[in-house]
Motif scaffolding. Structure first.
Motif, short mmCIF file in Angstrom:
data_model
loop_
_atom_site.label_atom_id
_atom_site.label_comp_id
_atom_site.label_asym_id
_atom_site.label_seq_id
_atom_site.Cartn_x
_atom_site.Cartn_y
_atom_site.Cartn_z
N UNK A 285 15.34 91.71 37.38
CA UNK A 285 16.73 92.15 37.15
C UNK A 285 16.91 92.69 35.73
N UNK A 286 17.78 93.67 35.60
CA UNK A 286 18.04 94.32 34.30
C UNK A 286 18.44 93.34 33.21
N UNK A 287 19.26 92.32 33.55
CA UNK A 287 19.70 91.38 32.52
C UNK A 287 18.54 90.54 31.99
N UNK A 288 17.56 90.26 32.85
CA UNK A 288 16.38 89.52 32.40
C UNK A 288 15.55 90.39 31.47
N UNK A 289 15.39 91.66 31.80
CA UNK A 289 14.65 92.58 30.94
C UNK A 289 15.32 92.70 29.58
N UNK A 290 16.63 92.75 29.55
CA UNK A 290 17.35 92.85 28.28
C UNK A 290 17.10 91.61 27.42
N UNK A 291 17.09 90.44 28.03
CA UNK A 291 16.80 89.21 27.29
C UNK A 291 15.38 89.23 26.74
N UNK A 292 14.43 89.65 27.55
CA UNK A 292 13.04 89.71 27.11
C UNK A 292 12.87 90.66 25.94
N UNK A 293 13.54 91.79 25.97
CA UNK A 293 13.39 92.78 24.90
C UNK A 293 13.97 92.28 23.58
N UNK A 294 14.82 91.28 23.61
CA UNK A 294 15.39 90.74 22.38
C UNK A 294 14.73 89.43 21.97
N UNK A 295 13.71 88.99 22.71
CA UNK A 295 13.02 87.73 22.41
C UNK A 295 12.14 87.91 21.17
N UNK A 296 12.23 86.94 20.25
CA UNK A 296 11.45 86.98 19.01
C UNK A 296 10.83 85.62 18.74
N UNK A 297 9.74 85.63 17.99
CA UNK A 297 9.13 84.36 17.59
C UNK A 297 9.86 83.81 16.38
N UNK A 298 9.40 82.68 15.85
CA UNK A 298 10.07 82.02 14.73
C UNK A 298 10.08 82.86 13.46
N UNK A 299 9.18 83.82 13.35
CA UNK A 299 9.12 84.70 12.18
C UNK A 299 9.84 86.02 12.39
N UNK A 300 10.53 86.16 13.53
CA UNK A 300 11.29 87.38 13.81
C UNK A 300 10.50 88.47 14.50
N UNK A 301 9.25 88.20 14.87
CA UNK A 301 8.43 89.21 15.54
C UNK A 301 8.82 89.38 16.99
N UNK A 302 8.86 90.62 17.45
CA UNK A 302 9.18 90.91 18.85
C UNK A 302 8.08 90.39 19.76
N UNK A 303 8.48 89.81 20.89
CA UNK A 303 7.54 89.24 21.86
C UNK A 303 7.24 90.19 23.01
N UNK A 304 8.21 91.06 23.35
CA UNK A 304 8.09 91.92 24.53
C UNK A 304 8.90 93.19 24.31
N UNK A 305 8.38 94.28 24.83
CA UNK A 305 9.12 95.54 24.81
C UNK A 305 8.72 96.39 25.99
N UNK A 306 9.52 97.39 26.26
CA UNK A 306 9.20 98.35 27.31
C UNK A 306 9.84 99.68 26.98
N UNK A 307 9.20 100.74 27.45
CA UNK A 307 9.71 102.07 27.21
C UNK A 307 8.67 103.11 27.56
N UNK A 308 8.96 104.36 27.25
CA UNK A 308 8.07 105.45 27.63
C UNK A 308 7.04 105.78 26.56
N UNK A 309 7.14 105.14 25.40
CA UNK A 309 6.18 105.38 24.32
C UNK A 309 5.73 104.04 23.73
N UNK A 310 4.44 103.80 23.74
CA UNK A 310 3.87 102.59 23.15
C UNK A 310 4.04 102.67 21.64
#
Length: 72
Positions: free
Chosen positions: A3-28
């Protein structure tokens, strides 16, 4: 299908140091881009028939996303 809302949550997930955990898009993300935690996943949705998963083997200061492969 995720579901789109789950993807949105994943894209904003960060570790304790602020690093992104997951992303998606048309360009790596380009190598040496900062902000992605080591081990982060990126789903390339570039419009081909297959979506491809990449993993950051670099650091949070300098990413290096490589295509995930499976052993035959």
């Amino acid at each position: 299908m995720v579901p789109e809302n789950v993807l949105a949550l994943l894209q904003n997930a960060r570790d304790d140091n602020g690093g992104l955990l997951f992303g998606m898009g048309t360009t790596v993300p380009a190598d040496t881009t900062a902000g992605w935690m080591k081990g982060a996943k990126f789903l390339d949705t570039n419009g081909t028939t297959v979506s491809l998963w990449y993993t950051n083997i670099g650091t949070q200061a300098s990413c290096d996303f490589n295509l995930d492969t499976t052993a035959a």
